[in-house]
Design a protein around this motif. Structure first.
Motif, PDB file in Angstrom:
ATOM      1  N   ARG A 387     -60.520  63.764  24.557  1.00 15.95           N
ATOM      2  CA  ARG A 387     -60.056  64.297  25.834  1.00 15.95           C
ATOM      3  C   ARG A 387     -58.533  64.379  25.882  1.00 15.95           C
ATOM      4  NH1 ARG A 387     -61.427  60.371  30.419  1.00 15.95           N
ATOM      5  NH2 ARG A 387     -59.617  59.366  29.480  1.00 15.95           N
ATOM      6  N   ASN A 388     -57.858  63.367  25.350  1.00 14.44           N
ATOM      7  CA  ASN A 388     -56.391  63.353  25.388  1.00 14.44           C
ATOM      8  C   ASN A 388     -55.774  64.480  24.568  1.00 14.44           C
ATOM      9  OD1 ASN A 388     -56.393  61.106  27.028  1.00 14.44           O
ATOM     10  ND2 ASN A 388     -56.048  59.649  25.356  1.00 14.44           N
ATOM     11  N   ASN A 389     -56.554  65.016  23.641  1.00 16.78           N
ATOM     12  CA  ASN A 389     -56.039  66.105  22.804  1.00 16.78           C
ATOM     13  C   ASN A 389     -56.401  67.490  23.327  1.00 16.78           C
ATOM     14  OD1 ASN A 389     -54.730  65.295  19.960  1.00 16.78           O
ATOM     15  ND2 ASN A 389     -56.155  63.690  20.601  1.00 16.78           N
ATOM     16  N   LEU A 390     -57.031  67.555  24.472  1.00 16.00           N
ATOM     17  CA  LEU A 390     -57.343  68.849  25.086  1.00 16.00           C
ATOM     18  C   LEU A 390     -56.122  69.362  25.829  1.00 16.00           C
ATOM     19  CD1 LEU A 390     -60.962  68.133  26.400  1.00 16.00           C
ATOM     20  CD2 LEU A 390     -60.293  69.364  24.329  1.00 16.00           C
ATOM     21  N   SER A 391     -55.102  69.646  25.059  1.00 18.01           N
ATOM     22  CA  SER A 391     -53.820  70.083  25.617  1.00 18.01           C
ATOM     23  C   SER A 391     -53.097  70.928  24.581  1.00 18.01           C
ATOM     24  CB  SER A 391     -52.974  68.862  25.997  1.00 18.01           C
ATOM     25  OG  SER A 391     -51.624  69.229  26.196  1.00 18.01           O
ATOM     26  N   LEU A 392     -52.297  71.864  25.062  1.00 12.18           N
ATOM     27  CA  LEU A 392     -51.518  72.698  24.145  1.00 12.18           C
ATOM     28  C   LEU A 392     -50.459  71.895  23.397  1.00 12.18           C
ATOM     29  CD1 LEU A 392     -51.036  75.987  26.213  1.00 12.18           C
ATOM     30  CD2 LEU A 392     -52.534  75.606  24.248  1.00 12.18           C
ATOM     31  N   LYS A 393     -50.216  70.678  23.840  1.00 10.20           N
ATOM     32  CA  LYS A 393     -49.276  69.821  23.121  1.00 10.20           C
ATOM     33  C   LYS A 393     -49.900  69.250  21.851  1.00 10.20           C
ATOM     34  CE  LYS A 393     -46.654  68.354  27.209  1.00 10.20           C
ATOM     35  NZ  LYS A 393     -46.203  67.203  28.021  1.00 10.20           N
ATOM     36  N   SER A 394     -51.207  69.332  21.745  1.00  6.28           N
ATOM     37  CA  SER A 394     -51.914  68.788  20.580  1.00  6.28           C
ATOM     38  C   SER A 394     -52.031  69.843  19.479  1.00  6.28           C
ATOM     39  CB  SER A 394     -53.303  68.313  20.998  1.00  6.28           C
ATOM     40  OG  SER A 394     -54.099  68.048  19.863  1.00  6.28           O
ATOM     41  N   PHE A 397     -55.715  70.804  18.959  1.00  3.90           N
ATOM     42  CA  PHE A 397     -56.228  71.696  19.997  1.00  3.90           C
ATOM     43  C   PHE A 397     -55.819  73.140  19.696  1.00  3.90           C
ATOM     44  CE2 PHE A 397     -55.798  73.875  24.123  1.00  3.90           C
ATOM     45  CZ  PHE A 397     -57.094  73.708  24.615  1.00  3.90           C
ATOM     46  N   ARG A 398     -54.583  73.331  19.326  1.00  2.00           N
ATOM     47  CA  ARG A 398     -54.102  74.674  18.974  1.00  2.00           C
ATOM     48  C   ARG A 398     -54.880  75.207  17.758  1.00  2.00           C
ATOM     49  NH1 ARG A 398     -48.172  75.952  19.856  1.00  2.00           N
ATOM     50  NH2 ARG A 398     -47.631  74.987  21.830  1.00  2.00           N
ATOM     51  N   THR A 754     -43.469  68.922  20.311  1.00  2.00           N
ATOM     52  CA  THR A 754     -44.498  68.957  21.354  1.00  2.00           C
ATOM     53  C   THR A 754     -45.836  68.436  20.844  1.00  2.00           C
ATOM     54  OG1 THR A 754     -45.082  71.208  20.747  1.00  2.00           O
ATOM     55  CG2 THR A 754     -43.433  70.934  22.473  1.00  2.00           C
ATOM     56  N   VAL A 756     -48.593  65.768  20.056  1.00  2.00           N
ATOM     57  CA  VAL A 756     -49.064  64.455  20.459  1.00  2.00           C
ATOM     58  C   VAL A 756     -49.527  63.702  19.222  1.00  2.00           C
ATOM     59  CG1 VAL A 756     -50.816  63.206  21.771  1.00  2.00           C
ATOM     60  CG2 VAL A 756     -49.803  65.282  22.712  1.00  2.00           C
TER      61      VAL A 756
END
Length: 758
Positions: A387-394, A397-398, A754, A756
């Motif tokens: 869940r913590n990696n569900l971000s464009l900072k990850s 995820f990208r 950026t 994580v």
């Protein structure tokens, strides 16, 4: 390295061993099926065996087993869903969307699950159009499941029979890489060395050593049979690996002021002799590695003491002819290098002794270290990490978004009737195997995939055109399989080359006479997939390497500070078991962070020119970081656990303050905070070295020289002089690094990473 050594290294490596295991697991049932005429009907059995075999990543046996069982489940689910959705494009797009994203995202849990996820997507791609399952889906899936469990069974049997095989092969490969590392460093003693090229090679090789050490550490320190030191074999393997770490540090201690040495052309004879001797030691280290991989006791291939005596003879003859008050410091530097070479020789001889340990004596061997502290923290498999990696900072995820989008585009392209794509699954498989989280790696794999496919297809076409004998074709098929799986983790071009030959020959056995169609479709589908991957990786949420530089530079600087402090503590306190543990952990951290930084810089060179931010400054930072770590390793060799108060002439406190403040200022620049206001130029460590040196020069001028030849004795003045020079070099390098970061603040503010950290 000779061709014989190259061949022995290859045939005894973990890669060829794993490749042969997979190949035999595939071939034996295939031959039996072919004998009874049911190979085409049961083709999914060996196919599943291949996929499960490819998920077997090096590591502890229990983790390898668990990841295979997880792979079996994931493969079966993917095959089932794809088979049920066949013929319905809407459902196929939906499953590509869901499976593509999820199985790319599980890479957040590490390389092992990343491999399982990628191969699950390959299975999905193969089953996506339903041509493999036919009309009887249940029967096809049952055969596929049986083939999956077949390799798990083979794995359990082999690891039970040879529980230490992987560990010994990995440890052996560590020694082989260290031998190559020393071979590269030996070039610095040749006349007119190309320093830039040599140091680039050293840094590149340092990355390989670090990656292998991390993998080996994971295997050795997390394997219950080894960590408990319950058997002679486990104890010897553990000590061999720990010795390889210490040997790595000793190899780095050869860092000296080479330019200063080469300024005096009269040094050439001695330096050339050093080069020859180091090449011999390189061959000895490689020999240890190959014998470890083979599982036999290593024996020296030359008389190390005899060769060392020859080297000292060259030095002492030169010393007696040329030494004077004017060049005393030059001979001190040469003598110090000889001392390090002697220490290195002793280390190699002690490693050979471990091999020849008596069994009763071997049972008393122990490392005395808390080995689990050297392992990276285990990442628990829980939803919070996901869940913590569900971000464009990850980064992951990208990557998952790019993979999913590429698969959707790839399948969409195959749906156009006017587009001459032969097999949808070949396009999807190529996309999955090429695309990686980093643009630079993706770009390289894309190019190599296309080149390897074209080359392999041409060779396969010629083979099938000229050879019709099935026995010869089967032999070539087995050979290409073994070589393909052997090169898969190290030499991607050759892996693709032999995989292409293997695929062509396999299809020829299943559908003889169809080679022209296979040749055309394979090349065209690879080309289409390559274009899709390039466009997606370049334009869709790319992760450029320069965005990670700052964080890696910070980590490398902080770890160098910690490593330097641990070394300088030896001037004040004697070594204890606790201090040794702390020192080795900080040494490990410094070398790992240095390799990570170097690896990222090398990948940055493959990024587009407009994304190579501050390239020259980053390169200078990498070089100075490497030099500083090497000088710290050199300095550490002066302390052997005895009375460490024997260097009272060294003003350790001021040297520590002077050098550490430079490194801290570099760290402050990277963190974009004010620098520490310390006038380093005003910090002048007290020293009696010059007085002692001048006294020694007067002795040489006033007294007759004597031909003293004791290789085991080195003057206290020589040690003091070399320690001082090392500290001066470290101070210069730290200052150069800090100055290289001048003007970096603006760039740092605009380009903070950026990503994580997992």
């Amino acid at each position: 390295m000779s061709y014989t050594s190259d061949f022995k290294r290859f045939v005894t490596s973990q890669y060829i061993f794993a490749a042969v295991r997979v190949t035999l697991a595939v071939v034996f049932p295939s031959i039996i099926m072919a004998y009874f005429g049911v190979l085409k009907e049961f083709f999914l059995f060996p196919l599943a065996t291949v996929f499960v075999g490819l998920t077997d990543q090096p590591g502890p046996i229990i983790r390898r087993r668990n990841s295979m069982l997880l792979a079996v489940i994931c493969f079966f689910i993917a095959a089932t869903v794809a088979s049920l959705a066949k013929g319905n494009p809407a459902f196929i797009f939906l499953e590509l969307l869901i499976f593509g994203f999820f199985f790319s995202m599980i890479g957040v849990y590490g390389q092992r699950l990343s491999a399982v996820g990628a191969l699950t997507l390959v299975v999905l791609a193969i089953f996506v159009d339903g041509h493999l399952t036919g009309t009887n889906v249940l029967k096809s899936l049952t055969i596929f499941l049986a083939g999956s469990f077949w390799f798990v069974l083979i794995f359990l049997i082999v690891t039970r029979l040879q529980p230490y095989k992987l560990a010994s092969q990995q440890i052996g490969e560590n020694y082989i890489l260290l031998g190559e590392y020393l071979k590269i460093r030996s070039q610095l003693y040749l006349p007119e060395p190309n320093y830039t090229r040599i140091f680039d090679e050293i840094i590149s090789h340092q990355i390989k050593i670090k990656n292998l050490q991390e993998d080996t550490r994971e295997t050795v320190f997390r394997t219950r049979e080894i960590i408990k030191e319950s058997t002679t074999t486990s104890r010897l393997l553990m000590l061999m690996f720990l010795n390889s770490m210490d040997l790595h540090e000793k190899l780095m201690t050869s860092e000296s002021d080479y330019k200063k040495l080469h300024l005096d052309s009269r040094n050439t004879e001695v330096l050339t002799a050093m080069n020859v001797f180091l090449l011999n030691l390189s061959a000895e280290i490689t020999n240890i590695g190959i014998d470890l991989q083979s599982g036999v006791k290593a024996k020296p291939i030359s008389n190390i003491d005899g060769e060392l005596e020859k080297l000292y003879t060259v030095y002492y003859d030169y010393r007696n002819r040329q030494m004077s008050a004017g060049n005393l410091e030059n001979f001190m530097l040469l003598r110090q290098i000889l001392m390090r070479i002697t220490d290195l020789s002793s280390e190699i001889k002690s490693i050979y002794k471990i091999f020849s340990q008596d069994i009763k004596l071997a049972k008393s061997l122990s490392s005395g270290l808390d080995l689990r502290q050297f392992l990276n923290p285990e990442e628990k498999i829980n939803f919070k990490v996901f869940r913590n990696n569900l971000s464009l900072k990850s980064m992951q995820f990208r990557h998952a978004i790019r993979v999913t989008l590429a698969l959707l585009i790839g399948y969409g392209v195959t749906r156009f009737s006017f587009f001459p794509v032969g097999h949808a699954y070949w396009v999807l498989i190529t996309i999955i195997t090429i695309i990686r989280p980093n643009y630079s790696i993706t770009k390289h794999r894309n190019y190599v995939r296309l080149l390897g496919t074209i080359s392999g297809a041409l060779i396969a076409y010629i083979i099938l055109w000229q050879i019709s004998n099935n026995v010869i074709l089967l032999f070539l098929l087995l050979t290409s399989m073994i070589l393909a799986f052997s090169f898969l983790k190290g030499k991607y071009f050759w892996a693709v080359f032999f995989i292409t030959i293997y695929v062509f020959l396999s299809f020829n056995f299943l559908k003889p006479g169809n080679v022209n169609v296979i040749f055309k479709d394979r090349l065209f589908d690879t080309f289409v997939a390559g274009i899709i991957v390039y466009l997606v990786s370049y334009f869709i949420l790319p992760v450029w390497e320069h965005t990670q530089n700052i964080d890696l530079m910070k980590t490398a600087t902080q770890d160098n500070i910690n490593y330097f402090e641990a070394v300088m503590k030896n001037f004040e306190t004697e070594k204890t078991e606790e201090s040794t543990q702390d020192y080795k952990m900080k040494r490990k951290a410094a070398m790992v962070s240095l390799a990570n930084l170097s690896d990222n810089f090398q990948r940055m060179l493959s990024d587009p020119k407009n994304q190579q931010k501050k390239l020259e400054k980053v390169h200078q930072f990498v070089t100075t970081s490497h030099l500083f770590t090497a000088y710290s390793a050199s300095l550490s060799q002066f302390f052997n656990g005895k009375n460490l108060k024997k260097y009272p002439q060294i003003d350790a406190e001021k040297w520590t303050q002077k050098i550490k403040s430079e490194l801290e200022n570099s760290l402050n620049i990277l963190n974009d905070i004010p620098q520490i206001d310390i006038e380093n130029d005003l910090i002048t460590p007290e020293s009696e070295i010059e007085i002692l040196l001048n006294n020694r020069k007067l002795e040489l001028q006033e007294n007759e020289k004597f031909d003293h030849r004791d290789p085991n004795k080195i003057s206290h003045l020589t040690e003091l002089k070399n320690i001082t020079e090392l500290l001066e070099l470290m101070s210069d390098v730290a200052r150069e690094q800090r100055k290289a970061l001048a003007g970096f603040q603006t760039f740092i503010v605009k380009n903070q990473s950026t990503i994580v950290k997992q």
